[in-house]
Design a protein around this motif. Structure first.
Motif, PDB file in Angstrom:
ATOM      1  N   LEU A  56       0.693  -0.795   0.110  1.00  0.00           N
ATOM      2  CA  LEU A  56       0.197   0.012  -0.266  1.00  0.00           C
ATOM      3  C   LEU A  56       0.616   0.938   0.110  1.00  0.00           C
ATOM      4  O   LEU A  56       0.237   2.251  -0.258  1.00  0.00           O
ATOM      5  N   GLY A  57       1.952   0.871   0.283  1.00  0.00           N
ATOM      6  CA  GLY A  57       2.799   2.304   0.341  1.00  0.00           C
ATOM      7  C   GLY A  57       2.654   3.241   1.298  1.00  0.00           C
ATOM      8  O   GLY A  57       1.791   3.407   2.510  1.00  0.00           O
ATOM      9  N   PRO A  58       3.473   4.757   2.301  1.00  0.00           N
ATOM     10  CA  PRO A  58       3.468   5.104   2.814  1.00  0.00           C
ATOM     11  C   PRO A  58       1.735   5.368   2.801  1.00  0.00           C
ATOM     12  O   PRO A  58       1.131   5.676   2.468  1.00  0.00           O
ATOM     13  N   GLY A  59       0.855   6.025   4.621  1.00  0.00           N
ATOM     14  CA  GLY A  59      -0.169   6.188   4.617  1.00  0.00           C
ATOM     15  C   GLY A  59      -0.273   7.781   3.960  1.00  0.00           C
ATOM     16  O   GLY A  59      -1.331   8.035   3.059  1.00  0.00           O
ATOM     17  N   ASP A  60       0.492   9.206   4.106  1.00  0.00           N
ATOM     18  CA  ASP A  60       0.148  10.418   3.555  1.00  0.00           C
ATOM     19  C   ASP A  60      -0.479  11.158   4.011  1.00  0.00           C
ATOM     20  O   ASP A  60      -1.536  11.713   3.503  1.00  0.00           O
ATOM     21  N   GLY A  61      -1.209  11.078   5.432  1.00  0.00           N
ATOM     22  CA  GLY A  61      -2.515  11.017   5.044  1.00  0.00           C
ATOM     23  C   GLY A  61      -4.106  10.308   3.771  1.00  0.00           C
ATOM     24  O   GLY A  61      -4.703  10.803   4.240  1.00  0.00           O
ATOM     25  N   ARG A  62      -3.130   9.400   3.728  1.00  0.00           N
ATOM     26  CA  ARG A  62      -4.633   9.107   2.708  1.00  0.00           C
ATOM     27  C   ARG A  62      -5.482   7.768   3.656  1.00  0.00           C
ATOM     28  O   ARG A  62      -5.136   8.235   4.320  1.00  0.00           O
ATOM     29  N   LEU A  63      -6.941   8.273   3.096  1.00  0.00           N
ATOM     30  CA  LEU A  63      -7.895   7.873   3.510  1.00  0.00           C
ATOM     31  C   LEU A  63      -8.048   5.716   3.611  1.00  0.00           C
ATOM     32  O   LEU A  63      -7.963   5.528   2.102  1.00  0.00           O
ATOM     33  N   ALA A  64      -8.169   5.605   4.898  1.00  0.00           N
ATOM     34  CA  ALA A  64      -7.624   4.045   4.780  1.00  0.00           C
ATOM     35  C   ALA A  64      -8.923   3.209   5.329  1.00  0.00           C
ATOM     36  O   ALA A  64     -10.085   3.755   6.559  1.00  0.00           O
ATOM     37  N   PHE A  83      -2.158   6.211   8.184  1.00  0.00           N
ATOM     38  CA  PHE A  83      -3.380   6.734   7.059  1.00  0.00           C
ATOM     39  C   PHE A  83      -4.291   7.510   8.125  1.00  0.00           C
ATOM     40  O   PHE A  83      -4.107   6.775   9.645  1.00  0.00           O
ATOM     41  N   ARG A  84      -5.195   7.618   7.896  1.00  0.00           N
ATOM     42  CA  ARG A  84      -6.532   8.159   7.853  1.00  0.00           C
ATOM     43  C   ARG A  84      -7.688   6.961   7.936  1.00  0.00           C
ATOM     44  O   ARG A  84      -8.120   7.085   7.423  1.00  0.00           O
ATOM     45  N   VAL A  85      -7.130   6.432   9.142  1.00  0.00           N
ATOM     46  CA  VAL A  85      -8.087   5.399   9.077  1.00  0.00           C
ATOM     47  C   VAL A  85      -9.469   4.953  10.198  1.00  0.00           C
ATOM     48  O   VAL A  85      -9.681   5.706  10.918  1.00  0.00           O
ATOM     49  N   THR A  86     -10.676   4.349   9.203  1.00  0.00           N
ATOM     50  CA  THR A  86     -11.633   4.322   9.298  1.00  0.00           C
ATOM     51  C   THR A  86     -12.620   2.692   9.834  1.00  0.00           C
ATOM     52  O   THR A  86     -12.189   1.835   8.718  1.00  0.00           O
ATOM     53  N   GLY A  87     -13.017   2.008  10.708  1.00  0.00           N
ATOM     54  CA  GLY A  87     -12.484   0.787  10.760  1.00  0.00           C
ATOM     55  C   GLY A  87     -13.978   0.559  11.423  1.00  0.00           C
ATOM     56  O   GLY A  87     -15.083   1.305  11.935  1.00  0.00           O
ATOM     57  N   LEU A  88     -14.640  -0.852  10.138  1.00  0.00           N
ATOM     58  CA  LEU A  88     -15.803  -0.615  10.543  1.00  0.00           C
ATOM     59  C   LEU A  88     -16.433  -2.301  11.186  1.00  0.00           C
ATOM     60  O   LEU A  88     -15.430  -3.057  10.265  1.00  0.00           O
ATOM     61  N   ASP A  89     -17.162  -2.894  12.067  1.00  0.00           N
ATOM     62  CA  ASP A  89     -17.206  -3.830  12.612  1.00  0.00           C
ATOM     63  C   ASP A  89     -18.688  -3.764  12.898  1.00  0.00           C
ATOM     64  O   ASP A  89     -19.229  -2.894  13.034  1.00  0.00           O
ATOM     65  N   TRP A  90     -19.232  -4.692  13.470  1.00  0.00           N
ATOM     66  CA  TRP A  90     -20.674  -4.963  13.140  1.00  0.00           C
ATOM     67  C   TRP A  90     -20.912  -5.983  14.923  1.00  0.00           C
ATOM     68  O   TRP A  90     -22.570  -5.787  14.958  1.00  0.00           O
ATOM     69  N   ILE A 109      -8.470   7.443  16.082  1.00  0.00           N
ATOM     70  CA  ILE A 109      -9.417   6.755  14.350  1.00  0.00           C
ATOM     71  C   ILE A 109     -10.737   6.015  14.495  1.00  0.00           C
ATOM     72  O   ILE A 109     -10.854   6.305  15.845  1.00  0.00           O
ATOM     73  N   SER A 110     -11.832   7.083  13.651  1.00  0.00           N
ATOM     74  CA  SER A 110     -12.997   6.424  13.751  1.00  0.00           C
ATOM     75  C   SER A 110     -13.550   4.976  14.057  1.00  0.00           C
ATOM     76  O   SER A 110     -12.566   3.995  12.446  1.00  0.00           O
ATOM     77  N   TYR A 126     -13.023   5.923  -0.308  1.00  0.00           N
ATOM     78  CA  TYR A 126     -10.924   5.220   0.233  1.00  0.00           C
ATOM     79  C   TYR A 126     -10.100   5.277  -0.469  1.00  0.00           C
ATOM     80  O   TYR A 126     -10.041   4.939  -1.936  1.00  0.00           O
ATOM     81  N   ASP A 127      -8.368   6.000  -0.241  1.00  0.00           N
ATOM     82  CA  ASP A 127      -7.804   5.474  -1.201  1.00  0.00           C
ATOM     83  C   ASP A 127      -7.482   3.988  -1.286  1.00  0.00           C
ATOM     84  O   ASP A 127      -7.092   3.247  -1.841  1.00  0.00           O
TER      85      ASP A 127
END
Length: 273
Positions: A56-64, A83-90, A109-110, A126-127
């Motif tokens: 994936l390479g470095p995050g550099d602020g990309r949305l993950a 990376f700027r991270v959003t985690g989804l789980d149910w 982290i959201s 998302y990137d």
């Protein structure tokens, strides 16, 4: 509340998706205690970082987007890398632990509740998307891959880290049987149990009904990704650095059997960008 009251043991009044959700909700309390789930050493953290950077390479602020984020283990690895991270789980119990962990570590982290096979996230947002040990449990992988394509930006990348945890080869079966025998007679220290026996029985029942009930193989998963429109596929089966860093947390027979499992990382891109 007993397992049967939760619908865990029988599951007759639950659909498969609801059973999976209930199973992982019950697993949340002990999830981080198992080697191979949480990161227990700096060498393992470094090994994961190297795998992520490779694909994936470095995050550099990309949305993950971290799908089936659980207690946030992979989300934190991604956050480490910028990376700027959003985690989804149910499973809400997983999300509660993920949020508490992020707060304790001072991470932005959201974490949100969502069905990872139908995220409800906006188009082309998302990137990168990352998943760990999710694909082999999917009910409808074709629909899931199309959904993940939808939420990726054009040119965005997906990284799937997974394996065939269903079909064990002859050598792996022999090692596991030998380990059980040696544990029983006290010649080998028992490894940490992933889950109580009742939950493991439910786990096996669920696995028998998911799409990859006969095992998720890298070539099969890659083919389905291609069918969903992904391109530039890379199949990486060299996860030895991660396995080596985890091995010291298992007895030597368990470490050997894990090391010969069919585990892989697959990266691919959404066209465009």
């Amino acid at each position: 509340m007993s397992m049967s009251e939760m619908g865990i043991a029988g599951g007759h009044n639950y659909g498969l998706r609801e059973e999976i959700k209930a199973y992982w909700s019950a697993r949340a309390a002990t999830f981080d205690l198992s080697p191979g789930h949480e990161i227990f050493s700096e060498p393992e953290r470094v090994a994961w970082h190297r795998l992520i950077l490779k694909h994936l390479g470095p995050g550099d602020g990309r949305l993950a987007l971290d799908l089936a984020s659980g207690t946030g283990v992979v989300s934190h690895l991604m956050d480490d890398l910028g990376f700027r991270v959003t985690g989804l789980d149910w499973a809400e119990p997983m999300l509660e632990r993920a949020r508490a962990k992020a707060k304790a570590r001072g991470r932005s982290i959201s974490f949100r509740m969502a069905d990872v096979e139908a995220t409800m996230e906006p188009d082309a947002t998302y990137d990168v998307i990352i998943t760990r040990h999710l694909v082999w449990t999917l009910v409808d992988p074709e629909a899931a891959f199309s959904e993940w394509m939808r939420v990726l930006k054009p040119g965005g990348t997906i990284l799937i880290v997974d394996g065939d945890f269903v079909k064990a080869g002859r050598v792996e079966r022999m090692l596991k049987a030998l380990a059980k025998t040696m544990e029983r007679v006290g010649l080998l220290k028992a490894d940490p149990q992933h889950a109580p026996l009742e939950l493991m029985k439910n786990h096996n029942d669920i696995v028998s009904r998911v799409h990859f009930s006969n095992g998720a193989r890298a070539e099969l998963v890659a083919g389905m990704l291609g069918g969903a429109g992904f391109e530039g596929m890379t199949i990486d089966t060299n996860l030895r650095e991660i396995h080596k860093s985890q091995a010291k947390h298992w007895n030597y027979l368990k470490a050997l059997s894990r090391g010969i499992q069919h585990r892989f990382a697959i990266s691919a891109r959404k066209p465009g960008g």
